[in-house]
Write a protein that holds these residues in place. Structure first.
Motif, mmCIF file in Angstrom:
data_model
loop_
_atom_site.group_PDB
_atom_site.id
_atom_site.type_symbol
_atom_site.label_atom_id
_atom_site.label_comp_id
_atom_site.label_asym_id
_atom_site.label_seq_id
_atom_site.Cartn_x
_atom_site.Cartn_y
_atom_site.Cartn_z
ATOM 1 N N GLU A 250 -24.872 21.840 44.246
ATOM 2 C CA GLU A 250 -26.133 23.323 43.686
ATOM 3 C C GLU A 250 -27.142 23.039 43.550
ATOM 4 O OE1 GLU A 250 -25.504 26.348 40.572
ATOM 5 O OE2 GLU A 250 -24.124 24.946 39.348
ATOM 6 N N GLY A 251 -28.186 24.041 44.233
ATOM 7 C CA GLY A 251 -29.639 23.255 44.056
ATOM 8 C C GLY A 251 -29.792 23.347 42.796
ATOM 9 N N LYS A 252 -29.530 23.710 41.632
ATOM 10 C CA LYS A 252 -30.023 22.720 40.226
ATOM 11 C C LYS A 252 -29.895 21.891 40.308
ATOM 12 C CE LYS A 252 -28.455 25.105 35.841
ATOM 13 N NZ LYS A 252 -27.119 25.976 35.835
ATOM 14 N N ILE A 253 -29.037 21.004 39.989
ATOM 15 C CA ILE A 253 -29.077 19.643 40.072
ATOM 16 C C ILE A 253 -29.750 19.047 40.882
ATOM 17 C CG2 ILE A 253 -26.691 19.286 41.389
ATOM 18 C CD1 ILE A 253 -28.245 17.478 37.871
ATOM 19 N N LEU A 254 -29.262 19.119 42.498
ATOM 20 C CA LEU A 254 -30.787 18.636 43.236
ATOM 21 C C LEU A 254 -31.941 18.365 43.266
ATOM 22 C CD1 LEU A 254 -28.857 19.266 46.915
ATOM 23 C CD2 LEU A 254 -28.616 17.042 45.643
ATOM 24 N N HIS A 255 -32.779 19.532 42.380
ATOM 25 C CA HIS A 255 -33.775 19.435 41.710
ATOM 26 C C HIS A 255 -34.216 19.002 41.005
ATOM 27 C CE1 HIS A 255 -37.292 22.947 41.570
ATOM 28 N NE2 HIS A 255 -37.128 22.700 40.541
ATOM 29 N N VAL A 360 -24.277 22.249 35.987
ATOM 30 C CA VAL A 360 -23.257 22.608 37.076
ATOM 31 C C VAL A 360 -22.448 21.847 38.033
ATOM 32 C CG1 VAL A 360 -26.093 21.686 37.718
ATOM 33 C CG2 VAL A 360 -23.866 20.137 37.193
ATOM 34 N N TYR A 361 -22.231 22.552 38.638
ATOM 35 C CA TYR A 361 -21.249 22.794 39.337
ATOM 36 C C TYR A 361 -20.911 22.010 40.379
ATOM 37 C CZ TYR A 361 -21.092 27.022 41.875
ATOM 38 O OH TYR A 361 -21.833 28.106 42.887
ATOM 39 N N TYR A 362 -20.173 20.683 41.497
ATOM 40 C CA TYR A 362 -20.805 20.415 42.548
ATOM 41 C C TYR A 362 -19.144 19.660 42.790
ATOM 42 C CZ TYR A 362 -20.377 16.358 39.742
ATOM 43 O OH TYR A 362 -20.290 15.332 38.274
ATOM 44 N N GLY A 363 -19.199 19.127 44.048
ATOM 45 C CA GLY A 363 -17.946 18.296 44.212
ATOM 46 C C GLY A 363 -17.241 18.858 45.818
ATOM 47 N N HIS A 364 -16.167 18.149 46.027
ATOM 48 C CA HIS A 364 -15.361 17.392 46.293
ATOM 49 C C HIS A 364 -14.437 19.493 47.684
ATOM 50 C CE1 HIS A 364 -15.716 14.317 45.731
ATOM 51 N NE2 HIS A 364 -14.748 14.634 44.476
ATOM 52 N N VAL A 365 -15.569 19.954 47.761
ATOM 53 C CA VAL A 365 -15.091 21.719 48.098
ATOM 54 C C VAL A 365 -13.814 21.738 49.203
ATOM 55 C CG1 VAL A 365 -15.371 23.663 48.754
ATOM 56 C CG2 VAL A 365 -17.369 22.425 48.309
ATOM 57 N N GLY A 366 -14.109 20.973 50.594
ATOM 58 C CA GLY A 366 -12.999 20.424 51.440
ATOM 59 C C GLY A 366 -11.731 19.884 50.582
ATOM 60 N N ASP A 367 -11.183 19.088 49.584
ATOM 61 C CA ASP A 367 -10.143 19.524 48.508
ATOM 62 C C ASP A 367 -10.166 20.104 47.801
ATOM 63 O OD1 ASP A 367 -10.124 16.742 50.241
ATOM 64 O OD2 ASP A 367 -11.649 16.298 48.322
ATOM 65 N N GLY A 368 -11.042 20.832 47.856
ATOM 66 C CA GLY A 368 -10.272 22.403 46.490
ATOM 67 C C GLY A 368 -10.504 21.564 45.177
ATOM 68 N N ASN A 369 -11.421 20.883 45.116
ATOM 69 C CA ASN A 369 -11.843 20.273 44.043
ATOM 70 C C ASN A 369 -12.966 20.489 42.811
ATOM 71 O OD1 ASN A 369 -11.640 16.240 43.398
ATOM 72 N ND2 ASN A 369 -12.405 17.665 42.060
ATOM 73 N N VAL A 370 -13.646 20.961 42.351
ATOM 74 C CA VAL A 370 -14.706 20.936 42.188
ATOM 75 C C VAL A 370 -15.032 20.540 40.754
ATOM 76 C CG1 VAL A 370 -14.294 23.134 40.673
ATOM 77 C CG2 VAL A 370 -16.622 22.925 41.466
ATOM 78 N N HIS A 371 -16.095 19.777 40.430
ATOM 79 C CA HIS A 371 -17.089 19.329 39.294
ATOM 80 C C HIS A 371 -17.902 20.091 38.036
ATOM 81 C CE1 HIS A 371 -14.533 15.167 39.741
ATOM 82 N NE2 HIS A 371 -15.232 15.396 40.965
ATOM 83 N N ILE A 372 -16.953 20.573 37.357
ATOM 84 C CA ILE A 372 -18.240 21.570 36.236
ATOM 85 C C ILE A 372 -18.702 20.324 35.454
ATOM 86 C CG2 ILE A 372 -18.051 23.160 34.898
ATOM 87 C CD1 ILE A 372 -15.906 25.523 36.232
ATOM 88 N N ASN A 373 -19.735 20.016 34.907
ATOM 89 C CA ASN A 373 -20.456 18.834 33.862
ATOM 90 C C ASN A 373 -21.511 19.847 32.641
ATOM 91 O OD1 ASN A 373 -21.136 15.492 35.339
ATOM 92 N ND2 ASN A 373 -19.722 17.551 35.562
ATOM 93 N N ILE A 374 -20.997 19.312 32.016
ATOM 94 C CA ILE A 374 -21.861 21.206 31.209
ATOM 95 C C ILE A 374 -22.618 19.645 29.963
ATOM 96 C CG2 ILE A 374 -22.159 21.978 29.149
ATOM 97 C CD1 ILE A 374 -18.914 22.591 30.061
#
Ligand code: FAD
Ligand code: MLT
Ligand code: ZN
Length: 449
Positions: A250-255, A360-374
């Motif tokens: 997500e742009g949120k975390i890169l920003h 934020v959410y990010y992760g291994h989209v190609g594997d159907g694996n999302v990371h959600i960090n709060i």
């Protein structure tokens, strides 16, 4: 620590392989979220020593935690109370690499990066890769069936582990080592230890099928307007055999992380409301133009690395997310499996309009694996919210046929949701297996099951 017990351990491993002071790094997990109170760490150097330790512990009902790099993210590698920590860091010998079969034989305490450094001379590498490569160890990777950055191409770790040596809680050494690519002699016992998070025994050695280092690689960084565009790009490139990694941020975390790179040229002026993809292709005669054309349908700007240093920098932007989140506070981390086109929907269900604590959410989209960090300011605040979030999140994941853990495992964090994930019958069966191997319940208690 009872002096009789300490003396018994001294007889097994010698005084130089026992630590009783400055144990914080062993008692505390990577996220500073789980803290145990063990008074002793043993660092055995041979399988025989591991066997003697476990036999003694079993006979005296002493509980143990196996620990490798201690980079696990679910509190599996640290004690809950005062369990004895068995650190594998001194079992770090690589025995051989067989060029004909491409199989490496190694102790379980070798750091992943060191395995790759060793394999480099043969132009081979380990079949999995993760951001913790500089600290995580072979045995830790196998015990968690680690996922990582190249699963989209190579598949899961458990397909590459051909053999294991394991010490059971009663001290028995199981020789499941195997240097045959094909071994079809009945039930594959070693699979029980892969991903069982140190609850059935201690892995001391392994045979792993390695993969050739690709001749060429290219890293692309894309900026996209919507999450739907991320999925469109995925659909376009997924069937291409050269695809090695497809990571979303997500742009949120890169920003937020831009200040970390003030001296470097960033691929984009990262925007909070944009979506970014890091995509790597690898192989021979790379189809760079075709890939670029495919992606141009959805974005006007694609950044490509020109050399290895630039490739590493692009990867750093993705890999540093875990560490950067940790620096912001106490983090609730999730690693769920769910169809890729549901990632954004899932996060919106948890935090409608994306309000609430920084997440934020990010992760291994190609594997159907999302990371959600709060992120929370304090551990008590995190604990206050944890149950509420998890009941909703894991319920939604299950409703979509997903998994509450795609790659980090269960540890102490997700243990109470195992029944939701597995159902009563499967969980009952797993508990019976645990009782069979570990009737006294000494191995990594209150983790996983
Ligand atoms: P530890 O953390 O020490 O142990 C993990 C578990 O295995 C514990 O339950 C422990 O008791 C057990 N164990 C350890 N050694 C043995 C043994 N020899 N025998 C039996 N049981 C044992 N994980 C992913 O899947 N994908 C990722 O992309 C990823 N990226 C990460 C990035 C960062 C920056 C960090 C900090 C972690 C990341 N992880 C990732 C999580 C972690 O690195 C993996 O779970 C890794 O496999 C753990 O290895 P370790 O050597 O640190 O094991
Ligand atoms: C990653 O993909 O970066 C790792 O799994 C660690 C994390 O979840 O942050
Ligand atoms: Zn991950």
């Amino acid at each position: 620590m009872n002096s009789k017990i300490k003396l018994a351990f001294e007889k097994i491993v010698g005084t130089t392989n026992i630590l009783t002071q400055d144990l914080n790094p062993f008692n505390t997990d990577w996220m500073n979220k789980y803290v145990g109170s063990s008074e002793i760490v043993l660092t055995p150097q041979t399988t025989d020593q591991v066997s003697q330790i476990l036999r003694f512990c079993n006979e005296n009902s002493l509980k143990v935690v196996p620990q490798s790099g201690n980079t696990g993210l679910v509190g599996g590698s640290v004690p809950i109370k005062d369990e004895i920590i068995i650190s594998m860091r001194k079992m770090n010998q690589i025995y051989e690499f067989d060029l004909n079969s491409a199989i490496i034989t190694s102790d379980s305490g070798v750091i992943l990066e060191n395995l790759n450094n060793y394999l480099f001379q043969y132009k081979y590498q380990m079949p999995w890769d993760l951001g913790a490569r500089g600290s995580c160890m072979l045995g830790g990777n196998i015990s968690t069936n680690a996922g990582g950055l190249n699963v989209v191409k190579h598949g899961l770790l458990r397909n590459y582990v051909l053999g294991l040596e394991v010490v059971l809680p009663n001290g028995k050494i199981l020789n499941l080592l195997n240097k045959n690519r094909k071994d079809n002699t009945g039930t594959d016992l070693k699979q029980l230890f892969i991903g069982s998070e140190g609850t059935l025994g201690i892995i001391t050695k392994a045979n792993v099928l390695c993969i050739p280092i690709p001749n060429e690689k290219k890293v692309f960084f894309l900026e996209l307007k919507s999450f739907q565009d991320v999925i469109k790009v995925l659909q376009k490139v997924k069937r291409n055999e050269q695809l090695l990694a497809f990571e979303f941020m997500e742009g949120k975390i890169l920003h937020k992380n831009m200040h970390r790179h003030s001296g470097n040229k960033l691929p984009f002026d990262f925007q909070e409301d944009k979506y970014y993809v890091l995509l790597e292709i690898a192989g021979q005669s790379l189809n760079v133009d075709q890939f670029s054309l495919d992606m141009m349908e959805f974005t006007e700007e694609i950044v490509m690395n020109q050399n290895e240093k630039e490739a590493q920098f692009l990867w750093k932007l993705r890999e540093e997310i875990a560490e950067s989140m940790g620096k912001m506070g106490y983090v609730l981390k999730y690693d769920v499996s769910i169809p890729p086109d549901k990632f954004e929907w899932l996060v919106n269900q948890i935090y409608p309009k994306r309000e609430g604590p920084f997440h934020v959410y990010y992760g291994h989209v190609g594997d159907g694996n999302v990371h959600i960090n709060i992120v929370f300011e304090s551990l008590s605040e995190l604990h206050k919210e944890e149950d509420k979030i998890e009941q909703k999140l894991f319920g939604l994941v299950k409703s979509q046929g997903g998994s509450i853990s795609a790659e980090h495992g269960i540890g102490q964090h997700k243990r109470k949701y195992m029944e939701l994930q597995k159902g009563r019958d499967v969980l009952g069966c797993l508990s019976e297996i645990k009782r069979l191997f570990d009737p006294n319940g000494i191995m990594n208690p209150n983790k996983l099951l």
